[in-house]
Design an enzyme around this catalytic site. Structure first.
Site, PDB file in Angstrom:
ATOM      1  N   ALA A   1      32.821  20.790  53.835  1.00 46.44           N
ATOM      2  CA  ALA A   1      32.095  20.257  54.994  1.00 46.44           C
ATOM      3  C   ALA A   1      31.968  18.744  54.956  1.00 46.44           C
ATOM      4  CB  ALA A   1      30.704  20.887  55.078  1.00 46.44           C
ATOM      5  N   GLY A   2      32.265  18.154  53.796  1.00 43.95           N
ATOM      6  CA  GLY A   2      32.070  16.705  53.642  1.00 43.95           C
ATOM      7  C   GLY A   2      33.033  15.905  54.507  1.00 43.95           C
TER       8      GLY A   2
ATOM      9  N   ARG B   1      36.115   8.083  52.247  1.00 47.87           N
ATOM     10  CA  ARG B   1      36.912   7.118  51.481  1.00 47.87           C
ATOM     11  C   ARG B   1      38.422   7.254  51.719  1.00 47.87           C
ATOM     12  NH1 ARG B   1      34.108   8.133  45.813  1.00 47.87           N
ATOM     13  NH2 ARG B   1      33.426   9.970  46.958  1.00 47.87           N
TER      14      ARG B   1
ATOM     15  N   LYS C   1      39.645  15.031  55.159  1.00 44.70           N
ATOM     16  CA  LYS C   1      40.168  14.900  53.790  1.00 44.70           C
ATOM     17  C   LYS C   1      40.955  16.122  53.338  1.00 44.70           C
ATOM     18  CE  LYS C   1      37.453  14.919  49.980  1.00 44.70           C
ATOM     19  NZ  LYS C   1      36.554  14.317  48.965  1.00 44.70           N
TER      20      LYS C   1
ATOM     21  N   SER D   1      92.339  13.753  66.200  1.00 46.95           N
ATOM     22  CA  SER D   1      91.329  12.723  65.945  1.00 46.95           C
ATOM     23  C   SER D   1      90.804  12.144  67.249  1.00 46.95           C
ATOM     24  CB  SER D   1      91.940  11.588  65.117  1.00 46.95           C
ATOM     25  OG  SER D   1      92.173  12.061  63.809  1.00 46.95           O
TER      26      SER D   1
ATOM     27  N   ALA E   1      95.576  13.761  69.650  1.00 47.62           N
ATOM     28  CA  ALA E   1      94.620  12.712  69.289  1.00 47.62           C
ATOM     29  C   ALA E   1      94.172  11.967  70.539  1.00 47.62           C
ATOM     30  CB  ALA E   1      95.265  11.744  68.303  1.00 47.62           C
TER      31      ALA E   1
HETATM   32  C1  UD1 Z   1      29.698  17.324  43.032  1.00 46.08           C
HETATM   33  C2  UD1 Z   1      28.699  17.835  41.998  1.00 46.08           C
HETATM   34  C3  UD1 Z   1      28.939  17.098  40.691  1.00 46.08           C
HETATM   35  C4  UD1 Z   1      30.373  17.283  40.227  1.00 46.08           C
HETATM   36  C5  UD1 Z   1      31.364  16.873  41.304  1.00 46.08           C
HETATM   37  C6  UD1 Z   1      32.730  17.292  40.901  1.00 46.08           C
HETATM   38  C7  UD1 Z   1      26.689  18.475  43.212  1.00 46.08           C
HETATM   39  C8  UD1 Z   1      25.343  18.078  43.612  1.00 46.08           C
HETATM   40  N1  UD1 Z   1      27.377  17.600  42.477  1.00 46.08           N
HETATM   41  O1  UD1 Z   1      29.420  15.957  43.242  1.00 46.08           O
HETATM   42  O2  UD1 Z   1      28.053  17.602  39.698  1.00 46.08           O
HETATM   43  O3  UD1 Z   1      30.592  16.524  39.054  1.00 46.08           O
HETATM   44  O4  UD1 Z   1      31.052  17.537  42.547  1.00 46.08           O
HETATM   45  O5  UD1 Z   1      33.669  16.837  41.829  1.00 46.08           O
HETATM   46  O6  UD1 Z   1      27.116  19.562  43.542  1.00 46.08           O
HETATM   47  N2  UD1 Z   1      29.995  19.577  50.543  1.00 46.08           N
HETATM   48  C9  UD1 Z   1      29.660  20.414  51.567  1.00 46.08           C
HETATM   49  N3  UD1 Z   1      28.411  20.312  52.135  1.00 46.08           N
HETATM   50  C10 UD1 Z   1      27.516  19.401  51.704  1.00 46.08           C
HETATM   51  C11 UD1 Z   1      27.874  18.539  50.657  1.00 46.08           C
HETATM   52  C12 UD1 Z   1      29.123  18.654  50.084  1.00 46.08           C
HETATM   53  O7  UD1 Z   1      30.451  21.271  51.975  1.00 46.08           O
HETATM   54  O8  UD1 Z   1      26.434  19.376  52.270  1.00 46.08           O
HETATM   55  C13 UD1 Z   1      31.328  19.708  49.936  1.00 46.08           C
HETATM   56  C14 UD1 Z   1      32.160  18.465  50.030  1.00 46.08           C
HETATM   57  O9  UD1 Z   1      32.958  18.489  51.197  1.00 46.08           O
HETATM   58  C15 UD1 Z   1      33.012  18.560  48.783  1.00 46.08           C
HETATM   59  C16 UD1 Z   1      32.135  19.321  47.800  1.00 46.08           C
HETATM   60  O10 UD1 Z   1      31.144  19.951  48.571  1.00 46.08           O
HETATM   61  O11 UD1 Z   1      34.201  19.318  48.984  1.00 46.08           O
HETATM   62  C17 UD1 Z   1      31.487  18.392  46.781  1.00 46.08           C
HETATM   63  O12 UD1 Z   1      30.687  17.451  47.469  1.00 46.08           O
HETATM   64  P1  UD1 Z   1      30.649  15.918  47.064  1.00 46.08           P
HETATM   65  O13 UD1 Z   1      29.714  15.222  47.963  1.00 46.08           O
HETATM   66  O14 UD1 Z   1      32.013  15.422  46.905  1.00 46.08           O
HETATM   67  O15 UD1 Z   1      29.928  16.055  45.642  1.00 46.08           O
HETATM   68  P2  UD1 Z   1      30.076  15.069  44.436  1.00 46.08           P
HETATM   69  O16 UD1 Z   1      29.191  13.914  44.635  1.00 46.08           O
HETATM   70  O17 UD1 Z   1      31.489  14.824  44.139  1.00 46.08           O
HETATM   71 CA    CA Z   2      33.566  14.969  45.197  1.00 43.79          CA
END
Ligand code: UD1
Ligand code: CA
Length: 468
Positions: A13-14, A18, A25, A406, A424
């Site tokens: 969902a993120g 970046r 992504k 040709s 040709a």
């Molecule tokens: C998370 C972990 C961290 C771990 C790292 C590994 C938590 C709190 N932290 O951190 O311990 O070392 O992954 O990569 O879990 N996502 C959702 N909904 C949300 C938030 C995130 O679906 O509300 C998804 C993002 O799209 C992503 C994944 O969850 O695919 C991880 O989220 P991200 O924000 O990247 O967590 P990190 O800070 O990397």
């Molecule tokens: Ca991550």
């Protein structure tokens, strides 16, 4: 160990800000497939009852990319990884058994590693089994805090004190949970942290405090658990994936003359004793059969290359290349090309939507489009199939044992019968009967003495129109 996987939940969902991209992504590709497709393939291998993908940002695009039994669950606001899993669980009825969680941006994670995690989880009758990794630079990751009883908790980078920051064992966002204890713990999560989110990682401490079994499994290959946040990491992981794919083919009997410059998509099939030369890219569902040599400097997408065929310095898309056929150099095979057994599409030849029969040759500098060429025919150098009248495309048919001279233009629609010859330089605009010779060009005329009259040597008197 028989263990039922009730659900796999993919976190996607993120925003992936970046990447600085209009494409979400998890829909960026490596090895010919999106990150999400790689993750879904590994998830499907667990044969889960439910395969749930949590979507939020760009949800329509991500949902449209789902395959197999994967189903989207919308997380309206991204309130943290714990919240994401809660939303996913709420979308299905009561579950029994194991719930696996994987991040959508870790495409190198293998089905085997996931299965090992599930097996370890089942063997330990654990409530939480988390996959961890030992990394050189743990910056940004959640740190795995252990005490003498085992795993105590995971502390996020932003919440960690100086001592915790030194821990090099990190959480990977890959877990196996027992369904009911997971549901209970998710209900108890609190956003009392630096990011004000519901952290899935906090389930570890909650289960520990409740006296449940928590296990941390260190990943055998830390590269597998690497995530992608930006395009630098995307390129790094693409290279790692490439290495993995090439190595798999090498062990199965494929020769790579320069593994570092070969790029082979995950779905490509190569038989033993294939040779892949330098700077060669094999994409999509390309299949290369035994003994064939592809490259150097060739790009094949969704092609089939027959036994002992050769493809040299060429670009081919959706083409079928027969056994012992020869392609190139500098040849462009476009969709719908079918080269028969021992056929040839030689130097500077373009073929589109055309069959070149067994043993037939298009050796030099030709365009063959919307055509059928029979067996054992030869198309002279520089011949063009004129398939387009400016409005419509028409077909050309050339029989068996034909000799097209040709520099012919075969103006479609036109048929050249079996065994016919064409002179040709002919522009063939009407059908040529079998066995006939077609001559379709202006007869040559020589004008005696023309040069002496029209191009006098310097100093000689010129005619009134002698100047060019
Ligand atoms: C998370 C972990 C961290 C771990 C790292 C590994 C938590 C709190 N932290 O951190 O311990 O070392 O992954 O990569 O879990 N996502 C959702 N909904 C949300 C938030 C995130 O679906 O509300 C998804 C993002 O799209 C992503 C994944 O969850 O695919 C991880 O989220 P991200 O924000 O990247 O967590 P990190 O800070 O990397
Ligand atoms: Ca991550």
């Amino acid at each position: 160990m028989p263990s039922r996987v009730a659900a796999v939940i993919v976190l996607a969902a993120g925003e992936g800000s970046r990447m600085k991209s209009a494409t979400p992504k998890v829909l960026h590709s490596l090895g010919g497939q999106t990150m999400l497709a790689h993750v879904l393939a590994s998830a499907e291998a667990l044969d889960p009852e439910h395969l749930l993908v949590v979507v939020g940002h760009a949800r329509e695009q991500v949902t449209a990319a789902l395959t197999g039994r994967a189903r989207a669950v919308v997380q309206e606001s991204q309130d943290g990884t714990g919240h994401a899993v809660r939303v996913a669980l709420e979308s299905v009825g009561p579950l029994e058994g194991t719930v696996v969680v994987v991040p959508g941006d870790a495409p190198l994670l293998t089905a085997r590693t996931l299965q090992n995690l599930v097996d370890a989880h089942t063997a330990a009758t654990a409530a939480t089994t988390l996959l961890t990794a030992r990394v050189e630079d743990p910056t940004g990751y959640g740190r795995v805090v252990r005490d003498r009883h085992g795993v105590e908790k995971v502390v996020e980078d932003k919440d960690a004190d100086a001592a915790t920051l030194l821990i090099d064992e990190v959480a990977t966002s890959v877990y196996a949970f027992a369904a009911e204890p997971l549901r209970a713990a998710l209900g108890g999560l609190k956003p009392d942290n630096a990011q004000g989110e519901l952290y899935l990682t906090d389930v570890v401490a909650l289960h520990r405090e409740a006296g449940l079994v928590v296990v941390a499994e260190v990943a055998a290959d830390a590269d597998e658990t690497r995530g992608i946040n930006d395009r630098v990491q995307l390129a790094e992981l693409a290279r790692l994936l490439r290495d993995r794919i090439v190595t798999r083919h090498q062990r199965a009997g494929v020769a790579f003359l320069d593994p570092q410059t070969a790029w082979v998509d995950a779905g490509v099939v190569l038989e033993p004793d294939v040779t892949i030369a330098q700077n060669t890219q094999l994409h999509g569902l390309t299949l290369v059969r035994r003994g064939a040599v592809v490259g150097p400097d060739s790009t094949l997408t969704d092609c089939e290359v027959g036994e002992d065929a050769t493809v040299l310095r060429s670009v081919c898309t959706s083409a079928l290349i027969g056994a012992r056929a020869a392609v190139g150099p500098f040849t462009f095979l476009r969709p719908g090309t079918v080269l028969g057994v021992g056929a040839k599409a030689g130097a500077y030849v373009e073929v589109k939507n055309a069959q070149v029969g067994d043993g037939s040759k298009v050796p030099h500098l030709s365009y063959v489009g919307d055509a059928t060429i029979g067996a054992r025919s030869n198309i002279g150098a520089g011949t063009i199939v004129v398939n387009y009248d400016g409005r419509d495309k028409h077909r050309t048919s050339v029989g068996d044992d034909v000799r097209v001279g040709s520099n012919n233009s075969l103006v479609a629609p036109v048929t050249v019968g079996d065994g016919a010859y064409t002179a040709a330089g002919s522009a063939i605009t009407s059908d040529v009967p079998a066995g006939a010779l077609a001559v379709a060009r202006q007869k040559q005329r020589n004008i005696e003495g023309w040069v002496a009259r029209k191009r006098p040597a310097p100093g000689e008197k010129q005619g009134s129109h002698g100047q060019p």
